[in-house]
Enzyme design. Structure first.
Site, short mmCIF file in Angstrom:
data_model
loop_
_atom_site.label_atom_id
_atom_site.label_comp_id
_atom_site.label_asym_id
_atom_site.label_seq_id
_atom_site.Cartn_x
_atom_site.Cartn_y
_atom_site.Cartn_z
N HIS A 195 61.53 29.44 41.13
CA HIS A 195 62.76 30.21 40.93
C HIS A 195 63.48 29.75 39.67
O HIS A 195 62.98 28.89 38.94
CB HIS A 195 63.66 30.16 42.17
CG HIS A 195 64.13 28.78 42.53
ND1 HIS A 195 64.97 28.05 41.74
CD2 HIS A 195 63.87 28.00 43.61
CE1 HIS A 195 65.23 26.89 42.30
NE2 HIS A 195 64.55 26.83 43.45
N HIS A 210 63.75 25.95 38.80
CA HIS A 210 62.50 25.37 38.29
C HIS A 210 62.25 25.84 36.86
O HIS A 210 61.82 25.07 36.00
CB HIS A 210 61.30 25.80 39.15
CG HIS A 210 61.44 25.43 40.59
ND1 HIS A 210 61.23 26.32 41.60
CD2 HIS A 210 61.78 24.25 41.17
CE1 HIS A 210 61.41 25.70 42.77
NE2 HIS A 210 61.75 24.44 42.52
N CYS A 256 66.62 14.21 56.82
CA CYS A 256 66.65 15.63 56.46
C CYS A 256 65.25 16.03 56.00
O CYS A 256 64.73 15.47 55.03
CB CYS A 256 67.67 15.91 55.35
SG CYS A 256 67.51 17.60 54.72
N CYS A 284 65.09 17.47 52.38
CA CYS A 284 65.07 16.46 51.30
C CYS A 284 63.92 15.49 51.48
O CYS A 284 63.64 14.70 50.58
CB CYS A 284 66.36 15.66 51.28
SG CYS A 284 67.82 16.65 51.02
N CYS A 316 73.57 17.27 56.05
CA CYS A 316 72.94 16.91 54.78
C CYS A 316 73.76 17.47 53.62
O CYS A 316 74.09 18.65 53.61
CB CYS A 316 71.52 17.50 54.74
SG CYS A 316 70.87 17.53 53.06
N HIS A 338 71.62 20.39 51.87
CA HIS A 338 71.22 21.60 52.59
C HIS A 338 72.24 22.10 53.59
O HIS A 338 72.12 23.22 54.08
CB HIS A 338 69.87 21.37 53.29
CG HIS A 338 68.75 21.14 52.33
ND1 HIS A 338 68.41 19.88 51.87
CD2 HIS A 338 67.93 22.01 51.70
CE1 HIS A 338 67.41 19.99 51.01
NE2 HIS A 338 67.10 21.25 50.89
N LYS A 385 74.39 28.41 45.99
CA LYS A 385 73.36 27.53 45.44
C LYS A 385 72.03 28.27 45.43
O LYS A 385 71.75 29.07 46.30
CB LYS A 385 73.27 26.29 46.34
CG LYS A 385 72.79 25.08 45.60
CD LYS A 385 73.07 23.83 46.38
CE LYS A 385 71.87 23.45 47.20
NZ LYS A 385 71.96 22.09 47.74
N LYS A 393 65.20 27.08 47.51
CA LYS A 393 64.30 27.67 48.49
C LYS A 393 64.80 27.42 49.89
O LYS A 393 64.88 28.32 50.70
CB LYS A 393 62.92 27.04 48.33
CG LYS A 393 62.27 27.44 47.06
CD LYS A 393 61.11 26.53 46.74
CE LYS A 393 61.54 25.10 46.51
NZ LYS A 393 60.51 24.28 45.90
O1 ME8 Z 1 62.64 17.93 44.53
N1 ME8 Z 1 69.52 24.44 39.26
O2 ME8 Z 1 60.99 19.49 44.15
P1 ME8 Z 1 61.82 20.86 44.12
C1 ME8 Z 1 68.86 23.68 38.38
N2 ME8 Z 1 59.14 17.72 44.68
N3 ME8 Z 1 67.67 23.12 38.63
C2 ME8 Z 1 67.12 23.31 39.84
C3 ME8 Z 1 67.75 24.08 40.82
C4 ME8 Z 1 69.02 24.66 40.49
N4 ME8 Z 1 69.70 25.41 41.31
N5 ME8 Z 1 66.97 24.09 41.90
C5 ME8 Z 1 65.87 23.37 41.61
C6 ME8 Z 1 61.47 18.23 44.40
N6 ME8 Z 1 65.94 22.90 40.36
C7 ME8 Z 1 60.40 17.16 44.40
C8 ME8 Z 1 60.42 16.46 43.06
S1 ME8 Z 1 59.47 14.63 41.35
C9 ME8 Z 1 58.53 13.26 41.47
C10 ME8 Z 1 59.44 15.33 42.95
C11 ME8 Z 1 64.92 22.11 39.66
O3 ME8 Z 1 60.81 21.94 44.14
C12 ME8 Z 1 65.45 20.77 39.21
O4 ME8 Z 1 64.61 20.25 38.22
O5 ME8 Z 1 62.88 20.87 45.15
C13 ME8 Z 1 65.31 19.95 40.47
O6 ME8 Z 1 65.41 18.58 40.23
C14 ME8 Z 1 63.94 20.39 40.90
O7 ME8 Z 1 63.89 21.80 40.57
C15 ME8 Z 1 63.67 20.19 42.39
O8 ME8 Z 1 62.45 20.83 42.67
#
Ligand code: ME8
Length: 637
Positions: free
Chosen positions: A25, A28, A133, A136, A150, A153, A302, A305
């Site tokens: 999304h 990411h 959680c 997380c 949390c 979330h 926010k 996913k």
């Molecule tokens: O946390 N605004 O994966 P994830 C800005 N797998 N950036 C955002 C965002 C938002 N609303 N939502 C997500 C994980 N991101 C773990 C990480 S690393 C060793 C493991 C981006 O799929 C942002 O970079 O939940 C955030 O840190 C990341 O997606 C979280 O991705």
């Protein structure tokens, strides 16, 4: 190395590896675009760059998502991981490697590190209970919960108590505080460094690094106890070294000493606390910088996913083009702070900055070279003060851009580039090549002006490459140039060869209509809003375009500026309460909108004949200006 050539710098940048429990999304896409822009920029600067992204594929969350989709975890992760890769392909992301935590090259490193830590007595067996959680994938302390929920979330955590293996993280608390204090830019921007130091004021717990197989099978087995799999965060963080071939791979040797991570604030704790302590315990040098950005929100909510409000970034890029999307997210979000995404705001920026400022400059330059110089860049004559100002402006702008990019301050970098573009547009208006072209005696001047514009186009075609890759390539094509010029070679001025043919092309950014707003509300107004007025009442206002000829402070006033403006043939004096927001010299030459028939009033001894319009919100004040040129005196309705 040729004498005098600066040494090549090395740059290793990672994005988070994204969970595959849903498709990519906006959030990411943002992190990945930021990393891509940075890596393109550093490559253009001449650095040796390695850009890593990937997917995080183990853990409860993924196992649950696969079960829900009726697929095996491996089949499910294969499918979703591929959608991330396809999305990055469509966005033109230039990563060097895409790591998946289900790959053997990764699992081998995780097991080797675990074994090393276990052998060194850094891991012990124990029991832990606490609120957990699943969103997380971590335990929370009671203090971290918000109203028992949390903080990420908003869901109620589950109380878990089970025997597990623990990493002696608490040992490293003092050392970590010392490291962060001794290296002020280890975590940046500063607000996040302070946040981490705040977390470290409470005693640091040991970290549970396993999950019993009775509860979860989808993970990397512990090398020293087959009844457990590795906790997903312990597994995931190691991707940053496994992808480089830790411990002996040549890439690890070359790039790890320059590692920088990019994340959003949601995963600050694992990256700022778990990861450095893991590295320290394993005897691996620390990364250099953790760069933390804020969160995109959608209409105040926010985007995530687990929370359910998903924007498919690709849909927006299909409608407006990937450069427009990229520009918008880089320009709109001050790095480190939150920002709100809306299609309306994107369209506004697209029309103002891209279609109007940049797009017009490019198309009028190429059109003038075509009409007044038969499509060939002429030889420049002696440069006058106007040309020198453009050239000096470039040097200053490049300095600002370089400094901003060191700190991931994309917004600051783009503002500087766009100020230069605005200066170029003013240069065109002031030199008026169309007028010079009518006078054979001015042929030399015309050639100098056209050359200057072609040279500016050359610079933009390379400098914009990291930010707007497609448009920068299109600009270069119009000048018959292929690859971008390295940043150190952008100057000195005067590199475009006289005789270069220019090629007219389609507009870079056609203007788009604003997305249709929601249907207008019925004729009811909330009580707080001012009452309706009729169109006749509105027409009693005489709103006009005015050009600021002169601006000066009003003596003894902090707030007021005295403006001399041109309104058609008439020159007037107005007093405006904008001194705290605009410097007088920044106003000269600007076109603003004024209420021309406001009855005169005397403010601090100065008679004001009209009022300048401005919008404000909190401490920010913005003058109403024009998004294309109109003569002073033009009616506003
Ligand atoms: O946390 N605004 O994966 P994830 C800005 N797998 N950036 C955002 C965002 C938002 N609303 N939502 C997500 C994980 N991101 C773990 C990480 S690393 C060793 C493991 C981006 O799929 C942002 O970079 O939940 C955030 O840190 C990341 O997606 C979280 O991705």
């Amino acid at each position: 190395m040729a004498p005098g050539t600066p040494p090549r710098r090395v740059f290793y940048l990672t994005t988070p590896i994204y969970y595959v429990n849903a498709t990519p999304h906006l959030g990411h896409a943002y992190s990945t675009i930021v990393a891509d822009t940075m890596c393109r920029y550093r490559r253009l600067a001449g650095d040796e760059v390695f850009f890593l992204t990937g997917t995080d594929e183990h853990g409860d969350k993924i196992a649950q998502a696969a079960a829900k989709a009726g697929e095996t975890p491996q089949g499910y992760t294969d499918r979703i991981s591929a959608t991330f890769r396809a999305q990055w392909g469509a966005l033109g992301i230039t990563y060097d490697d895409f790591i998946r935590t289900t790959e053997p090259r990764h699992a081998g490193v995780v097991q080797a590190v675990l074994k090393r830590l276990h052998d060194a007595g850094e891991i012990y067996f124990g029991e832990y209970g606490g609120p957990y959680c699943y969103g997380c994938e971590r335990f929370y302390t009671e203090k971290e919960l918000v109203d028992g929920r949390c903080p990420q979330h908003g869901t109620e955590p589950t109380f878990l108590k089970e025997p597990n293996y623990f990493f002696r993280m608490s040992r490293y608390q003092e050392w970590l505080v010392g490291h962060i204090e001794a290296n002020p830019d280890f975590i940046r921007p500063e607000r996040y460094r302070n946040e981490v130091l705040g977390m470290l004021r409470d005693p640091l717990q040991d970290l549970s690094i396993s999950r019993p197989k009775t509860r979860l099978q989808w993970g990397i087995p512990l090398p020293f106890d087959q009844n457990f799999v590795t906790y997903v965060w312990f597994d995931a963080l190691l991707n940053y070294v496994s992808a480089l071939g830790w411990p002996d791979g040549p890439r690890f040797q070359t790039f790890w000493p320059y590692a920088q991570h990019l994340i959003a604030k949601d995963i600050l704790k694992p990256h700022a606390i778990y990861w450095p302590t893991m590295l320290k315990a394993a005897g691996i040098p620390l990364y250099r910088h953790l760069n933390v950005h804020g969160y995109w929100t959608l209409a105040g909510g926010k985007i995530s996913k687990s929370v359910g409000k998903v924007v498919e970034a690709l849909k927006v890029t299909e409608t407006y083009g990937r450069d427009a999307f990229r520009y918008f997210v880089l320009r709109e979000m001050p790095f480190g702070l939150d920002a709100s995404f809306s299609e309306e705001a994107l369209v506004e920026r697209l029309n103002a900055d891209l279609a109007n400022d940049l797009g017009n400059f490019v198309s009028r330059t190429v059109a003038m070279l075509t009409s007044f110089a038969r499509g060939v860049v002429p030889e420049a004559g002696p440069l006058g003060p106007a040309e020198t100002a453009i050239e000096d402006g470039l040097t200053r702008m490049l300095r600002t851009v370089h400094a901003a990019m060191e700190e991931f301050a994309f917004q600051r970098a783009l503002v500087a580039v766009w100020e230069w573009i605005a200066a170029l547009n003013r240069y065109v208006d002031a030199q008026a090549p169309w007028a010079l072209a009518k006078d054979p005696a001015q042929a030399g001047r015309l050639a100098t002006v056209l050359y200057t514009l072609a040279e500016a186009l050359r610079v933009l075609g390379s400098l914009l490459d990291p930010f707007l890759p497609d448009s920068a390539a299109a600009i270069r094509r119009q000048l018959g140039l292929g690859g971008a010029t390295r940043l150190p070679d952008l100057e000195p001025w005067g590199r475009v060869a006289a005789g270069t043919r220019v090629e007219k092309a389609a507009a870079l950014f056609p203007r788009v209509e604003a997305p249709r707003a929601a249907a207008p509300a019925p004729r009811a107004r909330s009580e707080a809003a001012p009452p309706w007025i009729t169109i006749e009442e509105f027409r009693r206002l005489d709103l006009r375009v005015a050009e600021v000829l002169e601006a000066e402070p009003v003596p003894k006033s902090k707030k007021l500026l005295k403006l001399t403006v041109k309104l058609g043939d008439e020159t007037r004096t107005l007093v405006a309460g904008i001194a705290e927001h605009y410097r007088p010299e920044a106003l000269r030459g600007r076109k603003v909108v004024v209420v021309a028939n406001l009855e005169p009033a005397t403010l601090m001894g100065v008679e004001s004949n009209g009022m300048v319009l401005a919008g404000s919100e909190g401490d920010t004040l913005a003058l109403l200006t024009l998004d294309r040129d109109l003569p002073p005196g033009a009616k506003v309705r």
